[in-house]
Every structure is written in C-alpha cells, then in structure tokens.
Design an enzyme around this catalytic site. Sequence first.
Site, mmCIF file in Angstrom:
data_model
loop_
_atom_site.group_PDB
_atom_site.id
_atom_site.type_symbol
_atom_site.label_atom_id
_atom_site.label_comp_id
_atom_site.label_asym_id
_atom_site.label_seq_id
_atom_site.Cartn_x
_atom_site.Cartn_y
_atom_site.Cartn_z
ATOM 1 C CB VAL A 44 -0.927 0.022 1.237
ATOM 2 C CG1 VAL A 44 -1.772 1.279 1.267
ATOM 3 C CG2 VAL A 44 -1.798 -1.222 1.265
ATOM 4 C CD GLU A 45 2.470 5.580 -4.034
ATOM 5 O OE1 GLU A 45 3.421 6.328 -4.303
ATOM 6 O OE2 GLU A 45 1.662 5.179 -4.896
#
Length: 53
Positions: A44-45
């Site tokens: 997840v960014e």
Amino acid sequence: MPLDEVMERLRAAGVAIIEGPVPKTGAAYPIRSVYVRDPDLNLVELSERTDGG
C-alpha cells in the site's frame, strides 16, 4: 494529515514501513510516499503532495 504524522501513527501501531519516505512523480504533481503491507500482504502506498522543491 501530513505524511510525517501518518508515519508516526504507523510506528506507534507497530506497522513496519517497507520503504520511504521517497520522492515520486504523481499524475499531476510531485508526491512523497511511504509503503506498508496490509494484513493480506498487499503493498500500500501512502503519499502526500509536495511543492517539488
């Protein structure tokens, strides 16, 4: 919420930051990102817009 605050909260919760913060190029403007894994191990960014300077 500023990315620095997000990183503090992640660390306090015991969430490992995989990479970052790193400067990146977003679709419309520069961003600064950190990467974490969710419970299903997806990467997840989390990012915030920067001034580019």
